[in-house]
Design a protein around this motif. Structure first.
Motif, PDB file in Angstrom:
ATOM      1  N   UNK A   1      40.631  31.272  43.572  1.00 50.48           N
ATOM      2  CA  UNK A   1      41.225  29.909  43.095  1.00 50.48           C
ATOM      3  C   UNK A   1      41.361  29.650  41.547  1.00 50.48           C
ATOM      4  N   UNK A   2      42.100  29.160  40.885  1.00 46.03           N
ATOM      5  CA  UNK A   2      42.291  28.868  39.362  1.00 46.03           C
ATOM      6  C   UNK A   2      43.009  27.670  39.301  1.00 46.03           C
ATOM      7  N   UNK A   3      42.355  26.699  38.333  1.00 44.19           N
ATOM      8  CA  UNK A   3      43.112  25.418  38.174  1.00 44.19           C
ATOM      9  C   UNK A   3      43.843  25.396  37.095  1.00 44.19           C
ATOM     10  N   UNK A   4      45.156  24.894  36.954  1.00 46.84           N
ATOM     11  CA  UNK A   4      45.850  24.738  35.600  1.00 46.84           C
ATOM     12  C   UNK A   4      45.531  23.781  34.817  1.00 46.84           C
ATOM     13  N   UNK A   5      44.814  24.302  33.708  1.00 46.70           N
ATOM     14  CA  UNK A   5      44.787  23.225  32.709  1.00 46.70           C
ATOM     15  C   UNK A   5      45.649  22.578  31.905  1.00 46.70           C
ATOM     16  N   UNK A   6      46.813  22.856  31.835  1.00 53.02           N
ATOM     17  CA  UNK A   6      47.976  22.219  31.306  1.00 53.02           C
ATOM     18  C   UNK A   6      48.852  21.257  32.226  1.00 53.02           C
ATOM     19  N   UNK A   7      48.834  21.508  33.623  1.00 48.52           N
ATOM     20  CA  UNK A   7      49.536  20.798  34.559  1.00 48.52           C
ATOM     21  C   UNK A   7      48.574  20.612  35.499  1.00 48.52           C
ATOM     22  N   UNK A   8      48.718  19.465  36.407  1.00 48.87           N
ATOM     23  CA  UNK A   8      47.996  19.123  37.665  1.00 48.87           C
ATOM     24  C   UNK A   8      48.354  19.884  38.634  1.00 48.87           C
ATOM     25  N   UNK A   9      47.756  21.219  38.762  1.00 50.67           N
ATOM     26  CA  UNK A   9      48.408  22.265  39.688  1.00 50.67           C
ATOM     27  C   UNK A   9      47.106  23.053  39.920  1.00 50.67           C
ATOM     28  N   UNK A  10      46.847  23.652  41.012  1.00 50.67           N
ATOM     29  CA  UNK A  10      45.864  24.834  41.362  1.00 50.67           C
ATOM     30  C   UNK A  10      46.469  26.026  41.859  1.00 50.67           C
ATOM     31  N   UNK A  11      46.115  27.426  41.505  1.00 48.86           N
ATOM     32  CA  UNK A  11      46.754  28.445  42.067  1.00 48.86           C
ATOM     33  C   UNK A  11      45.777  29.106  43.232  1.00 48.86           C
ATOM     34  N   UNK A  12      46.315  29.598  44.074  1.00 47.20           N
ATOM     35  CA  UNK A  12      45.484  30.339  45.074  1.00 47.20           C
ATOM     36  C   UNK A  12      45.769  31.883  45.448  1.00 47.20           C
ATOM     37  N   UNK A  13      44.809  32.820  45.412  1.00 46.11           N
ATOM     38  CA  UNK A  13      45.231  34.063  45.885  1.00 46.11           C
ATOM     39  C   UNK A  13      45.065  34.340  47.201  1.00 46.11           C
ATOM     40  N   UNK A  14      45.783  35.099  47.964  1.00 43.65           N
ATOM     41  CA  UNK A  14      45.536  35.067  49.521  1.00 43.65           C
ATOM     42  C   UNK A  14      45.681  36.673  50.033  1.00 43.65           C
ATOM     43  N   UNK A  15      45.062  36.783  51.152  1.00 40.39           N
ATOM     44  CA  UNK A  15      44.807  38.001  51.638  1.00 40.39           C
ATOM     45  C   UNK A  15      45.121  37.945  53.119  1.00 40.39           C
TER      46      UNK A  15
END
Length: 451
Positions: free
Chosen positions: A353-367
């Motif tokens: 998981x990685x939060x976006x510091x510039x927009x209110x978003x979060x990125x997830x990596x999946x298996x």
């Protein structure tokens, strides 16, 4: 004696049916909804001089003046109207409130990042990552503030400089040992590396030399996290150790997990440590009470191992966590209240998981998954957690994710032995301001204080 029957004084007027007007407003405040601002602007800015033509008499000029002084409805044009007229079937040319509403909607849409931000169609760069271990419980990738990417490939440790693309092989391990976790210090001067055979090493980033070995674990060290000069490590031996890299000793040892510790993350303020275990549990630890081994809270809502942990950059009380194959959920926690405020089923193993510091978003990596959502990166809007889109260029599961120092680019490491760079977080929102003249400011619909 006195007989007051005037409507403006008599209380009877309060009981009668009031007159309805087209637009709301106070009778002592100009109601700009009844003004023709186009004509007003023209009259205020018209600098042409009057030219008298002797061919036209006064009667003709009077009729022309009457025509020009009436609005399109045939009513006398007024600069300021202090009361709305009673309701009628007529329709005004321009309703100021409608224009303001349209402009407010346009402004709101322009401030919505999802109205103009789009996911990239592909990677900005692809690097080969041969022999990267396909192990969910390891943490083999970290992008430091020095803009150097540290990645473990099999038994070898590499440093890749994203500015000049130089590659340095830091070392090679023998005797069936290999790096199981890597993490840059906050100042990017030191690189910590945990190994399969329980070792934990500290390397100098500038000289690329080993500084010291840190002892304490007796099984593999698969997760590590920094908090200033404190290096925290989690192991398959179920313990968490806090090392003071200045004093070369162990500060505290935490024992609460019943299985391998596979995720560690310090909050941005450095006051709370979150740890995820293979027994599906998350523990929260207070930095000031580490010696007591008493945790602040325990979350047991996940149904699989918790490796992915990420603290929200714009709300220090919010923690995101991701579960393994049998859980597939991203959960958002309020650590102060000890509650789960949001949970979504991603339909795939959550590896990072990685939060976006510039927009209110979060990125997830999946298996792993039985659906089409496997092996992809997914972008979610926060706090609604609605899915914005997915990136599915990896041909095998995404094992690790990390973001660049400027927070614009994310790198993902896949079991397909590739490192893929994505400009997915986009630039910060920039608000544009324009200078206006005094007259434009006076008549501007956006900044006028009237009404």
């Amino acid at each position: 004696m006195w007989n007051f029957e005037c409507d403006w004084y008599s209380p009877k007027s309060l009981l009668s049916v009031p007159t309805h007007y087209d637009l709301p407003g106070d009778r002592f405040i100009p109601n700009r909804s009844l003004m023709d601002l186009d004509q007003a602007h023209s009259l205020l800015t018209n600098r042409t001089k009057k030219i008298h033509n002797n061919q036209f008499n006064d009667v003709y000029r009077k009729k022309v003046a009457e025509k020009l002084s009436l609005d399109s409805e045939g009513n006398p044009f007024k600069m300021l109207v202090f009361r709305g007229s009673p309701k009628s079937s007529r329709k005004s040319i321009r309703h100021i409130d409608e224009i303001r509403g349209e402009e407010a909607m346009a402004l709101q849409n322009s401030c919505n990042p999802h109205m103009f931000r789009k996911l990239p169609k592909g990677e900005s760069r692809i690097l080969d990552a041969p022999n990267i271990r396909n192990d969910y419980y390891t943490n083999l990738l970290d992008w430091g503030k020095n803009n150097i990417l540290a990645v473990a490939l099999g038994s070898e440790m590499y440093l890749w400089n994203s500015e000049n693309c130089n590659v340095i092989k830091l070392f090679t391990v023998t005797n069936n040992n290999y790096p199981a976790s890597v993490a840059w210090s906050d100042d990017a001067k030191s690189l910590a590396i945990g190994f399969m055979h329980s070792k934990l090493q500290l390397w100098d980033a500038e000289t690329s030399k080993l500084v010291r070995n840190l002892e304490g674990h007796d099984q593999r060290v698969a997760t590590i996290a920094w908090n200033s000069h404190i290096l925290t490590s989690g192991s398959h031996d179920k313990s968490i150790i806090n090392h003071d890299v200045r004093a070369r000793n162990v500060i505290s040892r935490l024992k609460a997990h019943k299985a391998e510790v596979c995720g560690l993350k310090w909050s941005s303020r450095g006051n709370i440590l979150a740890s995820g275990g293979n027994e599906n549990v998350i523990y929260l630890w207070d930095s000031s009470k580490m010696s007591s081994s008493k945790f602040l809270n325990c979350f047991k809502d996940h149904c699989a191992a918790v490796k992915a942990l990420a603290w929200c950059p714009y709300d220090s009380d919010v923690l995101a966590s991701g579960g393994g194959t049998h859980d597939r959920c991203i959960k958002i926690w309020n650590v102060q209240k000890g509650t789960c405020i949001r949970s979504i089923d991603t339909k795939a193993q959550v590896c990072g998981l990685e939060w976006n510091r510039h927009h209110r978003e979060i990125l997830s990596g999946h298996g792993f998954s039985t659906s089409a959502d496997q092996n992809q990166l997914s972008l979610w809007s926060y706090p609604s957690m609605t899915k914005i889109g997915g990136l599915d260029r990896h041909t095998s599961r995404v094992l690790h994710v990390s973001q660049s120092p400027n927070g614009l680019t994310v790198v993902s490491a896949g079991a397909d032995e590739t490192l893929r760079f994505w400009d997915v977080f986009g630039p910060p929102v920039i608000t544009h301001t324009s200078k206006t003249s005094n007259l434009s400011s006076l008549l501007s619909l956006k900044i006028s204080p009237i009404r």
